[in-house]
Write a protein that holds these residues in place. Structure first.
Motif, PDB file in Angstrom:
ATOM      1  N   ALA A  30       0.826  -1.208   0.000  1.00 48.41           N
ATOM      2  CA  ALA A  30       0.000   0.000   0.000  1.00 48.41           C
ATOM      3  C   ALA A  30       0.864   1.263   0.000  1.00 48.41           C
ATOM      4  O   ALA A  30       0.523   2.252  -0.662  1.00 48.41           O
ATOM      5  CB  ALA A  30      -0.938  -0.006   1.194  1.00 48.41           C
ATOM      6  N   GLU A  31       1.969   1.240   0.721  1.00 51.88           N
ATOM      7  CA  GLU A  31       2.867   2.403   0.741  1.00 51.88           C
ATOM      8  C   GLU A  31       3.531   2.614  -0.621  1.00 51.88           C
ATOM      9  O   GLU A  31       3.680   3.756  -1.064  1.00 51.88           O
ATOM     10  CB  GLU A  31       3.927   2.238   1.832  1.00 51.88           C
ATOM     11  CG  GLU A  31       3.375   2.353   3.234  1.00 51.88           C
ATOM     12  CD  GLU A  31       4.363   1.932   4.300  1.00 51.88           C
ATOM     13  OE1 GLU A  31       4.152   2.319   5.454  1.00 51.88           O
ATOM     14  OE2 GLU A  31       5.340   1.214   3.989  1.00 51.88           O
ATOM     15  N   ALA A  60       2.179   1.778  -3.443  1.00 55.00           N
ATOM     16  CA  ALA A  60       1.102   2.299  -4.289  1.00 55.00           C
ATOM     17  C   ALA A  60       0.895   3.790  -4.041  1.00 55.00           C
ATOM     18  O   ALA A  60       0.723   4.562  -4.985  1.00 55.00           O
ATOM     19  CB  ALA A  60      -0.193   1.536  -4.025  1.00 55.00           C
ATOM     20  N   ARG A  61       0.921   4.194  -2.793  1.00 52.96           N
ATOM     21  CA  ARG A  61       0.744   5.609  -2.446  1.00 52.96           C
ATOM     22  C   ARG A  61       1.853   6.476  -3.039  1.00 52.96           C
ATOM     23  O   ARG A  61       1.623   7.610  -3.439  1.00 52.96           O
ATOM     24  CB  ARG A  61       0.707   5.773  -0.936  1.00 52.96           C
ATOM     25  CG  ARG A  61      -0.467   6.549  -0.434  1.00 52.96           C
ATOM     26  CD  ARG A  61      -0.506   6.815   1.054  1.00 52.96           C
ATOM     27  NE  ARG A  61       0.309   6.033   1.948  1.00 52.96           N
ATOM     28  CZ  ARG A  61      -0.069   4.904   2.534  1.00 52.96           C
ATOM     29  NH1 ARG A  61      -1.264   4.401   2.291  1.00 52.96           N
ATOM     30  NH2 ARG A  61       0.734   4.264   3.355  1.00 52.96           N
ATOM     31  N   ARG A  62       3.043   5.931  -3.123  1.00 57.36           N
ATOM     32  CA  ARG A  62       4.174   6.697  -3.658  1.00 57.36           C
ATOM     33  C   ARG A  62       4.136   6.835  -5.177  1.00 57.36           C
ATOM     34  O   ARG A  62       4.443   7.898  -5.711  1.00 57.36           O
ATOM     35  CB  ARG A  62       5.498   6.033  -3.275  1.00 57.36           C
ATOM     36  CG  ARG A  62       5.888   6.263  -1.860  1.00 57.36           C
ATOM     37  CD  ARG A  62       7.242   5.660  -1.603  1.00 57.36           C
ATOM     38  NE  ARG A  62       7.639   5.934  -0.232  1.00 57.36           N
ATOM     39  CZ  ARG A  62       8.887   5.939   0.173  1.00 57.36           C
ATOM     40  NH1 ARG A  62       9.850   5.655  -0.668  1.00 57.36           N
ATOM     41  NH2 ARG A  62       9.177   6.195   1.421  1.00 57.36           N
ATOM     42  N   ASN A  78       1.469   5.891  -7.422  1.00 60.76           N
ATOM     43  CA  ASN A  78       0.199   6.082  -8.120  1.00 60.76           C
ATOM     44  C   ASN A  78       0.006   7.468  -8.710  1.00 60.76           C
ATOM     45  O   ASN A  78      -0.441   7.576  -9.854  1.00 60.76           O
ATOM     46  CB  ASN A  78      -0.981   5.724  -7.220  1.00 60.76           C
ATOM     47  CG  ASN A  78      -1.348   4.272  -7.321  1.00 60.76           C
ATOM     48  OD1 ASN A  78      -0.901   3.566  -8.216  1.00 60.76           O
ATOM     49  ND2 ASN A  78      -2.165   3.807  -6.406  1.00 60.76           N
ATOM     50  N   PRO A  79       0.290   8.557  -8.002  1.00 65.80           N
ATOM     51  CA  PRO A  79       0.059   9.870  -8.618  1.00 65.80           C
ATOM     52  C   PRO A  79       0.879  10.074  -9.897  1.00 65.80           C
ATOM     53  O   PRO A  79       0.381  10.625 -10.879  1.00 65.80           O
ATOM     54  CB  PRO A  79       0.496  10.860  -7.540  1.00 65.80           C
ATOM     55  CG  PRO A  79       0.465  10.106  -6.267  1.00 65.80           C
ATOM     56  CD  PRO A  79       0.724   8.676  -6.607  1.00 65.80           C
ATOM     57  N   HIS A 120      -7.513  -6.649  -4.400  1.00 68.25           N
ATOM     58  CA  HIS A 120      -7.382  -5.180  -4.404  1.00 68.25           C
ATOM     59  C   HIS A 120      -7.198  -4.694  -5.840  1.00 68.25           C
ATOM     60  O   HIS A 120      -6.108  -4.238  -6.214  1.00 68.25           O
ATOM     61  CB  HIS A 120      -6.180  -4.753  -3.562  1.00 68.25           C
ATOM     62  CG  HIS A 120      -6.163  -5.336  -2.192  1.00 68.25           C
ATOM     63  ND1 HIS A 120      -6.987  -4.902  -1.192  1.00 68.25           N
ATOM     64  CD2 HIS A 120      -5.429  -6.354  -1.666  1.00 68.25           C
ATOM     65  CE1 HIS A 120      -6.758  -5.606  -0.094  1.00 68.25           C
ATOM     66  NE2 HIS A 120      -5.817  -6.504  -0.363  1.00 68.25           N
ATOM     67  N   LEU A 138      -5.675  -1.025  -6.304  1.00 64.05           N
ATOM     68  CA  LEU A 138      -4.559  -0.612  -5.447  1.00 64.05           C
ATOM     69  C   LEU A 138      -3.539   0.216  -6.225  1.00 64.05           C
ATOM     70  O   LEU A 138      -3.098   1.257  -5.771  1.00 64.05           O
ATOM     71  CB  LEU A 138      -3.880  -1.831  -4.826  1.00 64.05           C
ATOM     72  CG  LEU A 138      -2.747  -1.571  -3.845  1.00 64.05           C
ATOM     73  CD1 LEU A 138      -3.259  -0.779  -2.640  1.00 64.05           C
ATOM     74  CD2 LEU A 138      -2.136  -2.876  -3.372  1.00 64.05           C
TER      75      LEU A 138
END
Length: 112
Positions: free
Chosen positions: A34-35, A37-39, A41-42, A98, A101
């Protein structure tokens, strides 16, 4: 003769691929999925919207490369997934549980 918008082979091949390599995703074993993906994805979502608006097929090799880095990350982080078959089964479980994700999975979740 017309103008075709989108990324040139050179721009995609050098600039964007260099950016993905600089992330060194496979070495970030201290992070969770998840971390990661957070980094990323944008950035990936922006590329998908900008370059993929006209020629989606031109962007797919880059997205596959990102998936390859993520697969390598799985294999390095977890000993039980060191073999390709085990890592691929893990990949299938994650993408089915997911599906949103990673931004890249909106187009195609498969590893290939």
């Amino acid at each position: 003769m017309g103008i075709c918008p989108g990324s040139s082979r050179e721009a995609e091949g050098k600039k964007i691929s260099g950016e993905v390599r600089s992330w060194r995703l496979h070495l970030r074993i201290g992070l969770t999925f998840a971390e990661l993906a957070r980094r990323i994805n944008p950035i990936v979502r922006g590329w998908m919207q900008y370059y993929g608006a006209f020629y989606r097929s031109e962007l797919l090799p880059l997205l596959r490369r990102i998936s390859a880095y993520l697969m390598r990350w799985i294999r390095k982080k977890y000993k039980r997934f060191r073999s390709f078959k085990a890592a691929h089964r893990c990949w299938q479980r994650i993408t089915s549980r997911h599906p949103r994700l990673f931004a890249r999975w909106a187009w195609t979740p498969c590893f290939w």
